[in-house]
Design a protein around this motif. Structure first.
Motif, PDB file in Angstrom:
ATOM      1  N   SER A 112      12.802  60.635  55.351  1.00  0.00           N
ATOM      2  CA  SER A 112      12.854  61.824  56.201  1.00  0.00           C
ATOM      3  C   SER A 112      11.461  62.270  56.626  1.00  0.00           C
ATOM      4  N   LEU A 113      10.522  62.251  55.686  1.00  0.00           N
ATOM      5  CA  LEU A 113       9.155  62.646  56.016  1.00  0.00           C
ATOM      6  C   LEU A 113       8.545  61.691  57.039  1.00  0.00           C
ATOM      7  N   ASP A 114       8.788  60.397  56.876  1.00  0.00           N
ATOM      8  CA  ASP A 114       8.279  59.430  57.854  1.00  0.00           C
ATOM      9  C   ASP A 114       8.942  59.636  59.214  1.00  0.00           C
ATOM     10  N   PHE A 115      10.216  59.966  59.204  1.00  0.00           N
ATOM     11  CA  PHE A 115      10.933  60.203  60.451  1.00  0.00           C
ATOM     12  C   PHE A 115      10.354  61.405  61.194  1.00  0.00           C
ATOM     13  N   LEU A 116       9.961  62.443  60.431  1.00  0.00           N
ATOM     14  CA  LEU A 116       9.401  63.649  61.038  1.00  0.00           C
ATOM     15  C   LEU A 116       7.919  63.518  61.359  1.00  0.00           C
ATOM     16  N   GLY A 117       7.281  62.457  60.851  1.00  0.00           N
ATOM     17  CA  GLY A 117       5.872  62.248  61.116  1.00  0.00           C
ATOM     18  C   GLY A 117       4.928  62.846  60.098  1.00  0.00           C
ATOM     19  N   PHE A 118       5.443  63.245  58.925  1.00  0.00           N
ATOM     20  CA  PHE A 118       4.610  63.837  57.875  1.00  0.00           C
ATOM     21  C   PHE A 118       4.562  62.968  56.629  1.00  0.00           C
ATOM     22  N   GLY A 119       4.895  61.712  56.755  1.00  0.00           N
ATOM     23  CA  GLY A 119       4.933  60.832  55.606  1.00  0.00           C
ATOM     24  C   GLY A 119       3.733  59.915  55.520  1.00  0.00           C
ATOM     25  N   MET A 120       3.997  58.619  55.478  1.00  0.00           N
ATOM     26  CA  MET A 120       2.943  57.626  55.345  1.00  0.00           C
ATOM     27  C   MET A 120       2.018  57.651  56.558  1.00  0.00           C
ATOM     28  N   PRO A 121       0.772  57.151  56.412  1.00  0.00           N
ATOM     29  CA  PRO A 121      -0.170  57.141  57.543  1.00  0.00           C
ATOM     30  C   PRO A 121       0.400  56.363  58.725  1.00  0.00           C
ATOM     31  N   PRO A 122      -0.007  56.721  59.944  1.00  0.00           N
ATOM     32  CA  PRO A 122       0.491  55.991  61.126  1.00  0.00           C
ATOM     33  C   PRO A 122       0.213  54.502  61.029  1.00  0.00           C
ATOM     34  N   GLY A 123       1.220  53.714  61.412  1.00  0.00           N
ATOM     35  CA  GLY A 123       1.101  52.272  61.351  1.00  0.00           C
ATOM     36  C   GLY A 123       1.654  51.656  60.093  1.00  0.00           C
ATOM     37  N   SER A 124       1.895  52.473  59.052  1.00  0.00           N
ATOM     38  CA  SER A 124       2.443  51.938  57.812  1.00  0.00           C
ATOM     39  C   SER A 124       3.885  51.496  58.022  1.00  0.00           C
ATOM     40  N   PRO A 125       4.300  50.428  57.340  1.00  0.00           N
ATOM     41  CA  PRO A 125       5.704  50.004  57.462  1.00  0.00           C
ATOM     42  C   PRO A 125       6.616  51.021  56.796  1.00  0.00           C
ATOM     43  N   SER A 126       7.578  51.509  57.526  1.00  0.00           N
ATOM     44  CA  SER A 126       8.429  52.573  57.005  1.00  0.00           C
ATOM     45  C   SER A 126       9.784  52.517  57.697  1.00  0.00           C
ATOM     46  N   LEU A 127      10.837  52.661  56.891  1.00  0.00           N
ATOM     47  CA  LEU A 127      12.179  52.718  57.460  1.00  0.00           C
ATOM     48  C   LEU A 127      12.381  54.005  58.247  1.00  0.00           C
ATOM     49  N   GLY A 128      11.753  55.097  57.796  1.00  0.00           N
ATOM     50  CA  GLY A 128      11.868  56.355  58.527  1.00  0.00           C
ATOM     51  C   GLY A 128      11.184  56.297  59.874  1.00  0.00           C
ATOM     52  N   GLU A 129      10.009  55.659  59.930  1.00  0.00           N
ATOM     53  CA  GLU A 129       9.308  55.511  61.207  1.00  0.00           C
ATOM     54  C   GLU A 129      10.118  54.640  62.158  1.00  0.00           C
ATOM     55  N   LEU A 130      10.799  53.625  61.612  1.00  0.00           N
ATOM     56  CA  LEU A 130      11.638  52.766  62.442  1.00  0.00           C
ATOM     57  C   LEU A 130      12.842  53.527  62.973  1.00  0.00           C
ATOM     58  N   LEU A 131      13.394  54.419  62.156  1.00  0.00           N
ATOM     59  CA  LEU A 131      14.484  55.279  62.638  1.00  0.00           C
ATOM     60  C   LEU A 131      13.998  56.182  63.767  1.00  0.00           C
ATOM     61  N   GLY A 132      12.789  56.712  63.621  1.00  0.00           N
ATOM     62  CA  GLY A 132      12.234  57.539  64.681  1.00  0.00           C
ATOM     63  C   GLY A 132      12.059  56.767  65.976  1.00  0.00           C
ATOM     64  N   GLN A 133      11.643  55.501  65.869  1.00  0.00           N
ATOM     65  CA  GLN A 133      11.528  54.682  67.069  1.00  0.00           C
ATOM     66  C   GLN A 133      12.894  54.420  67.689  1.00  0.00           C
ATOM     67  N   GLY A 134      13.907  54.230  66.845  1.00  0.00           N
ATOM     68  CA  GLY A 134      15.257  54.050  67.382  1.00  0.00           C
ATOM     69  C   GLY A 134      15.743  55.279  68.119  1.00  0.00           C
ATOM     70  N   LYS A 135      15.399  56.472  67.624  1.00  0.00           N
ATOM     71  CA  LYS A 135      15.773  57.714  68.300  1.00  0.00           C
ATOM     72  C   LYS A 135      15.052  57.850  69.639  1.00  0.00           C
ATOM     73  N   ALA A 136      13.785  57.426  69.667  1.00  0.00           N
ATOM     74  CA  ALA A 136      12.998  57.554  70.893  1.00  0.00           C
ATOM     75  C   ALA A 136      13.281  56.444  71.901  1.00  0.00           C
ATOM     76  N   ASN A 137      13.925  55.375  71.463  1.00  0.00           N
ATOM     77  CA  ASN A 137      14.207  54.237  72.355  1.00  0.00           C
ATOM     78  C   ASN A 137      15.681  53.876  72.247  1.00  0.00           C
ATOM     79  N   LEU A 138      16.523  54.745  72.805  1.00  0.00           N
ATOM     80  CA  LEU A 138      17.971  54.510  72.724  1.00  0.00           C
ATOM     81  C   LEU A 138      18.391  53.261  73.485  1.00  0.00           C
ATOM     82  N   HIS A 139      17.547  52.791  74.393  1.00  0.00           N
ATOM     83  CA  HIS A 139      17.876  51.572  75.118  1.00  0.00           C
ATOM     84  C   HIS A 139      17.591  50.326  74.287  1.00  0.00           C
ATOM     85  N   ALA A 140      17.016  50.500  73.075  1.00  0.00           N
ATOM     86  CA  ALA A 140      16.743  49.385  72.164  1.00  0.00           C
ATOM     87  C   ALA A 140      17.501  49.622  70.863  1.00  0.00           C
TER      88      ALA A 140
END
Length: 345
Positions: A278-306
């Motif tokens: 959840s923290l990675d999804f909101l952008g308050f978790g691991m440093p930018p660029g770190s491999p994260s399932l939450g960051e990947l979920l955030g990318q899925g939300k921002a790229n509904l065409h993918a």
């Protein structure tokens, strides 16, 4: 598997009797083992380079381009066609199954990122051209290690505090409960946002911040069990025989509280993983660029065409949490006296 202690043997048999949890354990161990060796499975460096009869191990050691006949003293880029030609002129390279690390960018895409799954990128790429499967493998490892460490330290602190409150009672219990009421009312997310404004969040910072609050999950449960057990006959007898307080608490009373405690530990583990996600999804978790399932979920939300972005993260997270819950159910059965003392049916 053989155990000399008959109690352990019966507990292992009770664990195996829960077939869903037993097989979930093996599946989880295989997946976790794969993620622990992520550098050997997904990497933009070859596992082995044989050049002019000499062995090189780029995964474990950095080599300058001049080592293979190049011009630069910087580390060799093994995906560079020039470096590849230099090596294959008098040798060869052994690549991992996935030729991308979590931060490797595929510059040879035939369409704008995020690119759909292909033979080169099995689960496609994200919006920066990084391989999704590589990021899932590395993100799986970080999520599990974070959850295990947070659950381990939280359980130690929570069980110890709950045991002291329940066994000692009186002012210790009263002051402890008032402190927990105040401490639990603090907004965790706001604190993390404030701290991230002047300290760059990383794995250990997040672990420490979450540990400050997650230990309270088991306190009330252990406290209630110790309050119930401290006046039982076997505890009174142990005290009369002069058994020390730590031995009475953690050898005689704690096992009776562990059955109920172990029921909640899988949920603490899952909650730890979900919190990091959840923290990675909101952008308050691991440093930018770190491999994260939450960051990947955030990318899925921002790229509904993918859709492969959100689906990959969701399936990975759902599979991980489901396996851990099934394993937790089997562990609970293994420590339940009604299960392992009954023996095989």
């Amino acid at each position: 598997m053989a155990f000399r202690n008959p109690v352990w043997q019966r507990q292992w048999e009770a664990f195996k009797a829960n077939r869903r949890g037993f097989w979930s354990l093996w599946i989880f161990l295989v997946l976790f083992g794969i993620s622990l060796g992520a550098e050997l499975i997904a990497n933009d460096k070859p596992l082995l380079v044989v050049h002019e009869g000499e062995l090189h191990w780029p995964v474990f050691q950095s080599y300058p381009e001049t080592e293979f006949g190049g011009m630069f003293q910087t580390e060799a880029n093994y995906r560079d066609p020039h470096v590849r030609d230099l090596i294959t002129e008098d040798g060869f390279m052994v690549w991992p199954p996935i030729r991308y690390s979590y931060d490797s960018i595929n510059y040879d895409l035939d369409q704008p990122a995020p690119a759909p799954p292909s033979a080169e990128n099995w689960l496609g790429t994200d919006d920066q051209g990084r391989d999704v499967l590589a990021r899932v493998i590395y993100g799986f490892r970080i999520s599990v290690l974070f959850g295990l460490l947070l659950t381990f330290f939280s359980s130690i602190i929570g069980i110890t505090v709950g045991a002291l409150q329940g066994y000692l009672g009186g002012w210790t219990d009263l002051l402890g409960q008032r402190f927990m009421e105040i401490w639990s009312s603090m907004p965790i997310l706001f604190l993390i946002i404030i701290l991230s404004s002047f300290v760059e969040p990383n794995f250990w910072w997040l672990l420490l911040i979450m540990l400050l609050f997650s230990w309270m999950a088991l306190v009330d449960l252990v406290r209630a069990e110790f309050l119930r057990c401290r006046n039982l006959d076997y505890v009174r007898a142990a005290k009369a025989l002069g058994v020390s307080t730590p031995v009475v608490m953690f050898r005689h009373m704690l096992p009776n509280a562990m059955v109920a405690t172990l029921t909640f530990i899988p949920f603490i583990l899952n909650g730890s993983i979900v919190t990091l996600t959840s923290l990675d999804f909101l952008g308050f978790g691991m440093p930018p660029g770190s491999p994260s399932l939450g960051e990947l979920l955030g990318q899925g939300k921002a790229n509904l065409h993918a859709p492969w972005l959100g689906i990959s993260a969701f399936v990975s997270l759902a599979l991980l949490l489901t396996l851990l819950i099934f394993i937790g159910e089997a562990v609970r059965d293994a420590f339940d006296p009604r299960k392992f003392l009954a023996g095989p049916e």
